[in-house]
Design a protein around this motif. Structure first.
Motif, PDB file in Angstrom:
ATOM      1  N   PRO A  22       0.844  -1.206   0.000  1.00  0.00           N
ATOM      2  CA  PRO A  22       0.000   0.000   0.000  1.00  0.00           C
ATOM      3  C   PRO A  22       0.878   1.255   0.000  1.00  0.00           C
ATOM      4  CG  PRO A  22       0.044  -0.982   2.180  1.00  0.00           C
ATOM      5  CD  PRO A  22       0.777  -1.934   1.266  1.00  0.00           C
ATOM      6  N   ILE A  23       0.297   2.348  -0.402  1.00  0.00           N
ATOM      7  CA  ILE A  23       1.040   3.613  -0.461  1.00  0.00           C
ATOM      8  C   ILE A  23       1.581   3.999   0.913  1.00  0.00           C
ATOM      9  CG2 ILE A  23       0.811   6.096  -0.912  1.00  0.00           C
ATOM     10  CD1 ILE A  23       1.085   4.253  -3.425  1.00  0.00           C
ATOM     11  N   ASP A  24       0.853   3.712   1.979  1.00  0.00           N
ATOM     12  CA  ASP A  24       1.337   4.019   3.327  1.00  0.00           C
ATOM     13  C   ASP A  24       2.684   3.358   3.610  1.00  0.00           C
ATOM     14  OD1 ASP A  24      -0.829   5.617   3.879  1.00  0.00           O
ATOM     15  OD2 ASP A  24      -1.918   4.071   4.997  1.00  0.00           O
ATOM     16  N   HIS A  25       2.903   2.192   3.045  1.00  0.00           N
ATOM     17  CA  HIS A  25       4.186   1.493   3.192  1.00  0.00           C
ATOM     18  C   HIS A  25       5.322   2.365   2.649  1.00  0.00           C
ATOM     19  CE1 HIS A  25       7.102  -1.835   2.947  1.00  0.00           C
ATOM     20  NE2 HIS A  25       7.364  -1.400   1.741  1.00  0.00           N
ATOM     21  N   TRP A  26       5.119   2.910   1.458  1.00  0.00           N
ATOM     22  CA  TRP A  26       6.167   3.729   0.833  1.00  0.00           C
ATOM     23  C   TRP A  26       6.324   5.069   1.551  1.00  0.00           C
ATOM     24  CZ3 TRP A  26       8.868   0.483  -1.496  1.00  0.00           C
ATOM     25  CH2 TRP A  26       8.283  -0.612  -2.128  1.00  0.00           C
ATOM     26  N   MET A  27       5.220   5.617   2.026  1.00  0.00           N
ATOM     27  CA  MET A  27       5.293   6.881   2.769  1.00  0.00           C
ATOM     28  C   MET A  27       6.103   6.690   4.055  1.00  0.00           C
ATOM     29  SD  MET A  27       3.755   9.128   0.969  1.00  0.00           S
ATOM     30  CE  MET A  27       2.559   9.258  -0.336  1.00  0.00           C
ATOM     31  N   SER A  28       5.917   5.561   4.723  1.00  0.00           N
ATOM     32  CA  SER A  28       6.668   5.327   5.960  1.00  0.00           C
ATOM     33  C   SER A  28       8.155   5.142   5.676  1.00  0.00           C
ATOM     34  CB  SER A  28       6.101   4.131   6.729  1.00  0.00           C
ATOM     35  OG  SER A  28       6.297   2.935   6.032  1.00  0.00           O
ATOM     36  N   ASP A  43      15.674   9.051  -5.546  1.00  0.00           N
ATOM     37  CA  ASP A  43      16.791   8.111  -5.724  1.00  0.00           C
ATOM     38  C   ASP A  43      16.784   7.017  -4.661  1.00  0.00           C
ATOM     39  OD1 ASP A  43      17.719   9.368  -8.008  1.00  0.00           O
ATOM     40  OD2 ASP A  43      19.185  10.592  -6.930  1.00  0.00           O
ATOM     41  N   TYR A  44      16.395   7.356  -3.454  1.00  0.00           N
ATOM     42  CA  TYR A  44      16.300   6.376  -2.369  1.00  0.00           C
ATOM     43  C   TYR A  44      15.290   5.280  -2.728  1.00  0.00           C
ATOM     44  CZ  TYR A  44      14.727   4.447   2.102  1.00  0.00           C
ATOM     45  OH  TYR A  44      14.340   3.602   3.108  1.00  0.00           O
ATOM     46  N   LEU A  45      14.116   5.675  -3.170  1.00  0.00           N
ATOM     47  CA  LEU A  45      13.102   4.676  -3.532  1.00  0.00           C
ATOM     48  C   LEU A  45      13.562   3.836  -4.720  1.00  0.00           C
ATOM     49  CD1 LEU A  45       9.743   6.645  -3.119  1.00  0.00           C
ATOM     50  CD2 LEU A  45      10.694   4.895  -1.612  1.00  0.00           C
ATOM     51  N   LYS A  46      14.265   4.452  -5.645  1.00  0.00           N
ATOM     52  CA  LYS A  46      14.743   3.732  -6.823  1.00  0.00           C
ATOM     53  C   LYS A  46      15.849   2.740  -6.469  1.00  0.00           C
ATOM     54  CE  LYS A  46      15.530   6.253 -10.488  1.00  0.00           C
ATOM     55  NZ  LYS A  46      15.943   7.390 -11.336  1.00  0.00           N
ATOM     56  N   THR A  47      16.836   3.180  -5.716  1.00  0.00           N
ATOM     57  CA  THR A  47      17.993   2.324  -5.449  1.00  0.00           C
ATOM     58  C   THR A  47      17.751   1.322  -4.333  1.00  0.00           C
ATOM     59  OG1 THR A  47      18.982   3.976  -3.989  1.00  0.00           O
ATOM     60  CG2 THR A  47      19.662   4.023  -6.293  1.00  0.00           C
ATOM     61  N   VAL A  59       5.251   9.296  -5.610  1.00  0.00           N
ATOM     62  CA  VAL A  59       5.150   9.044  -4.165  1.00  0.00           C
ATOM     63  C   VAL A  59       5.817  10.179  -3.391  1.00  0.00           C
ATOM     64  CG1 VAL A  59       5.857   7.507  -2.280  1.00  0.00           C
ATOM     65  CG2 VAL A  59       4.977   6.541  -4.411  1.00  0.00           C
ATOM     66  N   VAL A  60       6.996  10.583  -3.820  1.00  0.00           N
ATOM     67  CA  VAL A  60       7.723  11.660  -3.137  1.00  0.00           C
ATOM     68  C   VAL A  60       6.948  12.976  -3.220  1.00  0.00           C
ATOM     69  CG1 VAL A  60       9.807  13.088  -3.204  1.00  0.00           C
ATOM     70  CG2 VAL A  60       9.994  10.598  -3.346  1.00  0.00           C
ATOM     71  N   ALA A  61       6.370  13.280  -4.369  1.00  0.00           N
ATOM     72  CA  ALA A  61       5.626  14.536  -4.521  1.00  0.00           C
ATOM     73  C   ALA A  61       4.465  14.607  -3.524  1.00  0.00           C
ATOM     74  CB  ALA A  61       5.114  14.673  -5.950  1.00  0.00           C
ATOM     75  N   VAL A  62       3.728  13.522  -3.384  1.00  0.00           N
ATOM     76  CA  VAL A  62       2.607  13.510  -2.453  1.00  0.00           C
ATOM     77  C   VAL A  62       3.101  13.514  -1.012  1.00  0.00           C
ATOM     78  CG1 VAL A  62       0.615  12.171  -1.655  1.00  0.00           C
ATOM     79  CG2 VAL A  62       1.030  12.456  -4.107  1.00  0.00           C
ATOM     80  N   TYR A  63       4.152  12.760  -0.729  1.00  0.00           N
ATOM     81  CA  TYR A  63       4.737  12.743   0.618  1.00  0.00           C
ATOM     82  C   TYR A  63       5.135  14.160   1.032  1.00  0.00           C
ATOM     83  CZ  TYR A  63       8.009  11.808   4.424  1.00  0.00           C
ATOM     84  OH  TYR A  63       8.661  11.805   5.633  1.00  0.00           O
ATOM     85  N   ARG A  64       5.839  14.859   0.148  1.00  0.00           N
ATOM     86  CA  ARG A  64       6.310  16.207   0.477  1.00  0.00           C
ATOM     87  C   ARG A  64       5.142  17.181   0.639  1.00  0.00           C
ATOM     88  NH1 ARG A  64      11.695  16.713   0.248  1.00  0.00           N
ATOM     89  NH2 ARG A  64      11.629  18.948  -0.146  1.00  0.00           N
TER      90      ARG A  64
END
Length: 70
Positions: A22-28, A43-47, A59-64
């Motif tokens: 879920p998206i919450d997983h990536w946000m955390s 880059d963190y999510l990619k690598t 994901v980063v845009a919404v997180y920020r």
């Protein structure tokens, strides 16, 4: 009537389907690099998690935006 989701969040269903979380997983996960710049977080999510550039950027845009980061 439900309005169609637009912007970066419109990628969320395909992100959840492709990566099986879920998206919450990536946000955390982004909490670990919350002090980094936008592209450093992408880059963190990619690598570290094998996410594609477009999905990571969304994901980063919404997180920020949700955390008052510019």
């Amino acid at each position: 009537m439900t309005e169609k989701v637009q912007g970066p969040a419109s990628y969320f269903p395909s992100i959840e389907k492709k990566y099986g979380q879920p998206i919450d997983h990536w946000m955390s996960h982004l909490d670990a690099v919350k002090d980094k710049k936008h592209m450093e977080q992408v880059d963190y999510l990619k690598t570290e998690h094998g996410m594609g550039h477009g999905h990571a950027n969304a994901v980063v845009a919404v997180y920020r935006a949700n955390n008052g980061l510019s």
